[in-house]
Design an enzyme around this catalytic site. Structure first.
Site, short mmCIF file in Angstrom:
data_model
loop_
_atom_site.label_atom_id
_atom_site.label_comp_id
_atom_site.label_asym_id
_atom_site.label_seq_id
_atom_site.Cartn_x
_atom_site.Cartn_y
_atom_site.Cartn_z
N HIS A 122 0.81 -1.23 0.00
CA HIS A 122 0.00 0.00 0.00
C HIS A 122 0.84 1.27 0.00
O HIS A 122 0.34 2.33 0.38
CB HIS A 122 -0.89 0.03 1.24
CG HIS A 122 -1.83 -1.12 1.38
ND1 HIS A 122 -2.78 -1.38 0.44
CD2 HIS A 122 -1.97 -2.06 2.35
CE1 HIS A 122 -3.49 -2.46 0.83
NE2 HIS A 122 -3.00 -2.89 1.98
N HIS A 146 -7.95 -4.01 -0.60
CA HIS A 146 -7.44 -5.35 -0.88
C HIS A 146 -8.32 -6.06 -1.89
O HIS A 146 -8.26 -7.27 -2.04
CB HIS A 146 -7.39 -6.19 0.40
CG HIS A 146 -6.71 -5.48 1.52
ND1 HIS A 146 -7.40 -4.79 2.48
CD2 HIS A 146 -5.40 -5.34 1.81
CE1 HIS A 146 -6.53 -4.27 3.32
NE2 HIS A 146 -5.32 -4.57 2.94
#
Lengths: 335, 335
Positions: free
Chosen positions: B58, B220
């Site tokens: 991320h 996700h």
């Protein structure tokens, strides 16, 4: 074509409106013209102006570097297309504070043609100009024809050096000379994994296989030097750095800045993994890296891939690189 | 799978090595552990520690926010997987300067479970801890079950507020309280155009049609609230802001910060085009925007799409947001 836009026709204007909505306290439109941006940061009186121009689709290049200690103005055209000579002339006039204007831009025919006309026009009004072209892409021509090379991510370093030199109140000759010296020491090379889509074309700029990588690809999808089977990050770093070092050898004790530039669609993790290997290669040569630049500095919209730029520093260039700079998309704190 | 990596197994370690090669003067590995990063910036003596942890993939979340006026430490696991409680406990110990540590992280089961264990462990050693969870994603649960919401890009604002509060020498209770107040005022919602590929899985996390967009997608690849035919940038902005305002109404005179966050594969131009519309919607409501954040702050590797976060400010929160902050990936100059 899946892009987050309103229409291909309004792509450039909507982007510029977004910049003004967000950063209108720092950068301004020239005469409400949605193709010309000028700095709104307080500037030193009598400073040499530094401007650029080029096609859209490469943010933060070019508009993102209008700021303090960087560019004073930038004109943009449609995606991958030069703005007109008239826009460039308007920008030069706005950025001249009596000491002349450096026109610093990538070596593309349209930009060169239009900047030449714009400079001729303003010189009739007694505005002094100098042109310095960025030709850092080693993949775009062999060393014997280095003058034909294209400008890519290395132009960001050139903007930084020219902006800092102007900020130090150097005169136009001096700003042009130190920027040209910097560019003699800047080399880049990129690799692409996927094409980008020009909004008005609506289809990819080129095709590349699912297991292939193109070495030396230009930022508009210009053909590279070879297409290979997909490589590891370390192999990509070795290939790009190897080609750069063939063109600009480095030796023990040299100092450089390194830029690993994401072309738009490549994650920061992958950029860092490539930087790791570039760092290892240069450390092995006992070359010292100063102020690494890792991130998206010059993109081709959603193109996946990255470029490596090496900028060989002397003491003067290091000091100019370290000088304070600020724009909505670039802040120098890497001292 | 076309990624610029060396191998799926070394993805996280190679990334961390890249960070240390580039920024080892600013951030450090804890005990040569390639999963725990701590700040190398000079810190105020006796400051409350602020730490986070979570899965990799991320960037700049989470490692990119270890710095000054931000996080003191960060532990990361494999891609999209929590680091162990033992790593978290090591990090908490390293970041405790005698006044306790705030554990600030996204509301995911693995992270919650491991942080709870880590806090129990260090409390036996008389290290005070507080946990504050980020639950800003309005798409992930309805208002009646807001406690189940996931943490997404809004955590960047929470890191900034907690870091600034700790830097002002607030005590642990106070840092936790003002961070919780901030989070009560933070809402996010995203939209995805393409999936990402977890290196070890080697295939996309989900499928989405060539002319479709998924509204409310998690970072996700968690399912969103609906799949729609591709929309314009303005429609996407209206949809995301509309859902946020249903959950957190704004009125004339309110001040907010707005983040338009690229998920990894979406060009800056497109983020600016969406920001333009968000700005128009909020301006129409006579809501004032302070310190816009436009760029890639919390990504899902190469996922295309973006999220909008709105952070409603009071005077205290505005001052903390404006406080100086610096890390390799975040510099506050947007004053």
């Amino acid at each position: 074509m899946k892009k987050i836009i309103n229409s291909a026709d309004t792509f450039v204007r909507d982007t510029m409106e977004g910049i003004i909505c967000a950063y209108g306290d720092k950068v301004k439109l020239l005469h409400e013209d949605f193709q010309v941006l000028v700095s709104g940061y307080p500037a030193r009186e009598g400073k040499v102006g530094v401007v650029t121009a080029g096609g859209s689709g490469h943010l933060p290049v070019f508009l993102g570097y209008v700021g303090k200690g960087l560019l004073d103005g930038c004109a943009v055209g449609e995606v991958f297309a030069s703005p007109s000579a008239a826009k460039m002339a308007d920008m030069i006039r706005a950025c001249d504070k009596g000491r002349g204007v450096l026109c610093l831009y990538g070596n593309y025919n349209g930009d060169r043609f239009n900047f030449t006309m714009a400079c001729e026009e303003v010189e009739l009004e007694d505005i002094q100009t100098k042109m310095v072209l960025v030709k850092d892409d080693v993949a775009s021509s062999d060393p014997e024809h280095a003058d034909k090379r294209r400008g890519v991510a290395g132009m960001v370093y050139a903007f930084k050096i020219a902006g800092a030199a102007a900020d130090k109140m150097m005169n136009l000759e001096e700003v042009a000379a130190v920027t040209a010296k910097a560019l003699n020491n800047i080399r880049s090379m990129g690799a692409a994994l996927s094409p980008c889509i020009v909004p008005k074309a609506g289809k990819p700029t080129f095709a590349i296989g699912e297991d292939e990588i193109e070495i030396g690809m230009g930022i508009h999808g210009e053909a590279g030097i070879e297409v290979r089977k997909m490589m590891t990050a370390d192999e990509i770093a070795e290939t790009l750095v190897g080609e750069i070092l063939k063109d600009m050898p480095l030796k023990e004790g040299d100092q450089v800045s390194v830029m690993v530039n994401g072309l738009g669609g490549t994650p920061l993790e992958e950029q860092l993994i490539v930087y790791r290997k570039v760092h290892q290669i240069l450390s092995h040569l006992r070359v010292r890296i100063r102020m690494p630049h890792i991130g998206e500095y010059a993109t081709s919209m959603e193109m996946a891939g990255l470029s490596v730029t090496i900028f060989k520093l002397d003491q003067e260039l290091l000091e100019l690189l370290k000088a304070p700079a600020e724009s909505p998309f670039y802040t120098n704190t890497n001292k």
